[in-house]
Design an enzyme around this catalytic site. Sequence first.
Site, PDB file in Angstrom:
ATOM      1  N   HIS A  22       1.621   4.308  -2.893  1.00  0.00           N
ATOM      2  CA  HIS A  22       1.615   5.777  -2.736  1.00  0.00           C
ATOM      3  C   HIS A  22       2.899   6.338  -3.353  1.00  0.00           C
ATOM      4  O   HIS A  22       2.861   7.294  -4.120  1.00  0.00           O
ATOM      5  CB  HIS A  22       1.573   6.182  -1.263  1.00  0.00           C
ATOM      6  CG  HIS A  22       0.218   6.087  -0.633  1.00  0.00           C
ATOM      7  ND1 HIS A  22      -0.931   6.517  -1.251  1.00  0.00           N
ATOM      8  CD2 HIS A  22      -0.173   5.621   0.588  1.00  0.00           C
ATOM      9  CE1 HIS A  22      -1.976   6.319  -0.453  1.00  0.00           C
ATOM     10  NE2 HIS A  22      -1.539   5.772   0.669  1.00  0.00           N
ATOM     11  N   HIS A  73      -5.879   7.055  -2.511  1.00  0.00           N
ATOM     12  CA  HIS A  73      -6.758   6.010  -1.981  1.00  0.00           C
ATOM     13  C   HIS A  73      -7.942   5.719  -2.902  1.00  0.00           C
ATOM     14  O   HIS A  73      -8.508   6.636  -3.495  1.00  0.00           O
ATOM     15  CB  HIS A  73      -7.268   6.419  -0.597  1.00  0.00           C
ATOM     16  CG  HIS A  73      -6.185   6.384   0.429  1.00  0.00           C
ATOM     17  ND1 HIS A  73      -5.982   7.390   1.332  1.00  0.00           N
ATOM     18  CD2 HIS A  73      -5.228   5.452   0.669  1.00  0.00           C
ATOM     19  CE1 HIS A  73      -4.940   7.074   2.089  1.00  0.00           C
ATOM     20  NE2 HIS A  73      -4.456   5.916   1.698  1.00  0.00           N
ATOM     21  N   HIS A  91       0.833  -1.210   0.000  1.00  0.00           N
ATOM     22  CA  HIS A  91       0.000   0.000   0.000  1.00  0.00           C
ATOM     23  C   HIS A  91       0.872   1.266   0.000  1.00  0.00           C
ATOM     24  O   HIS A  91       0.683   2.164  -0.828  1.00  0.00           O
ATOM     25  CB  HIS A  91      -0.914  -0.037   1.238  1.00  0.00           C
ATOM     26  CG  HIS A  91      -1.791   1.168   1.412  1.00  0.00           C
ATOM     27  ND1 HIS A  91      -3.113   1.181   1.030  1.00  0.00           N
ATOM     28  CD2 HIS A  91      -1.543   2.387   1.955  1.00  0.00           C
ATOM     29  CE1 HIS A  91      -3.634   2.369   1.319  1.00  0.00           C
ATOM     30  NE2 HIS A  91      -2.704   3.130   1.884  1.00  0.00           N
ATOM     31  N   GLU A  92       1.837   1.302   0.909  1.00  0.00           N
ATOM     32  CA  GLU A  92       2.693   2.496   1.001  1.00  0.00           C
ATOM     33  C   GLU A  92       3.562   2.645  -0.251  1.00  0.00           C
ATOM     34  O   GLU A  92       3.794   3.766  -0.716  1.00  0.00           O
ATOM     35  CB  GLU A  92       3.553   2.464   2.272  1.00  0.00           C
ATOM     36  CG  GLU A  92       2.748   2.492   3.581  1.00  0.00           C
ATOM     37  CD  GLU A  92       1.761   3.646   3.703  1.00  0.00           C
ATOM     38  OE1 GLU A  92       1.990   4.709   3.111  1.00  0.00           O
ATOM     39  OE2 GLU A  92       0.729   3.464   4.384  1.00  0.00           O
ATOM     40  N   TYR A 135      -8.953   1.680   1.997  1.00  0.00           N
ATOM     41  CA  TYR A 135      -8.905   1.537   3.451  1.00  0.00           C
ATOM     42  C   TYR A 135      -9.974   0.552   3.909  1.00  0.00           C
ATOM     43  O   TYR A 135     -10.910   0.264   3.163  1.00  0.00           O
ATOM     44  CB  TYR A 135      -9.168   2.906   4.107  1.00  0.00           C
ATOM     45  CG  TYR A 135      -7.934   3.734   4.397  1.00  0.00           C
ATOM     46  CD1 TYR A 135      -6.650   3.264   4.141  1.00  0.00           C
ATOM     47  CD2 TYR A 135      -8.064   5.001   4.953  1.00  0.00           C
ATOM     48  CE1 TYR A 135      -5.536   4.049   4.439  1.00  0.00           C
ATOM     49  CE2 TYR A 135      -6.950   5.788   5.246  1.00  0.00           C
ATOM     50  CZ  TYR A 135      -5.696   5.301   4.985  1.00  0.00           C
ATOM     51  OH  TYR A 135      -4.601   6.070   5.283  1.00  0.00           O
TER      52      TYR A 135
HETATM   53 ZN   LIG Z   1      -2.643   5.110   2.202  1.00  0.00          ZN
END
Ligand SMILES: [Zn+2]
Length: 310
Positions: free
Chosen positions: A212, A218, A208-209, A265
């Site tokens: 980014h 998101h 996930h990171e 999320y």
């Molecule tokens: Zn995030």
Amino acid sequence: MSRSRLLYSLVLVLLVVIPFMASHAQKAMGKKVPVATEPEGDKETPPAAESKPLAPWQTLSGDGEPTTIRAVRFGASSRSPMSIVKRGNLAITEGDMVVGSYEHVMNAISKESVIRDPYLKWPKVDGKVVVPYKVHPSLPRQAQAALQQAIAEFNAKTCVRLIPQTREKDFVTVFFGQGCYSYVGNIHNGEQELSLGQGCEFKGTAVHELMHALGFYHEQSRPDRDQFITINFQNIGRGMESQFDVCRDCTTQDIPYEYASIMHYGAQAFTNNGRDTMVPKQRGARIAEPYDKPGLTALDVKKLHKLYQC
Ligand SMILES: [Zn+2]
């Protein structure tokens, strides 16, 4: 000059000089105080024990209420509202995305200047997207293992190649910071930090990171998200409602909305009462936290390949 007069002058001089020196000493010392972006636990050994998974939003401990700024997001063409929270000296949005140093962001707003270049991608070499990275010694073993699993996934499923940094100017340093967070995209500023702090040492979180860092926001802030989820604002912590702002100007890349995306999320993001804050409109669908997900979905891979034209 009489003796008492001399003594009086001396006292006066000291009264002026001492506070002056003290304030300078403080400033000089202040420069040595580590800032929050710097890796923590440099000297202390980070905890090695099994840690309970924490979602990026759970690691958010902002100092005070969020502030809404107008910023150009990666891939967007105009400025849109963005809610930021101060964490240490960083401005963070939606729990885990670094916008920049808080001071810089606040200065930029007052000067009405653009926060970031909207098109900051990693370079492509021989058809592969090259992201050089460094592992900071502060990173605990468990987080290192999660990071390596995430890297293996990118290298196996996508055209992204995470390679140990050697001479490349721009690179990502993965360290044990306060929570899980990353900048969005390549900020072209030399070293850029990605934190896998306490509770972030899971493959899904690392993927996930890294997404980014590759330039993605998101899933739940996509412009079309209201067709797919209902936001229960009554379950969201006070002042955190703006963390669910939609990025109206962001592109969907013509790729379907996906609950299982590693960029979505979990259903309880920013809850203040343990109840769900996001309810899928599709019956029976479940929205898990990134740490609970196996990794990139086929659509996540498609997004990545579309952005980088692989
Ligand atoms: Zn995030």
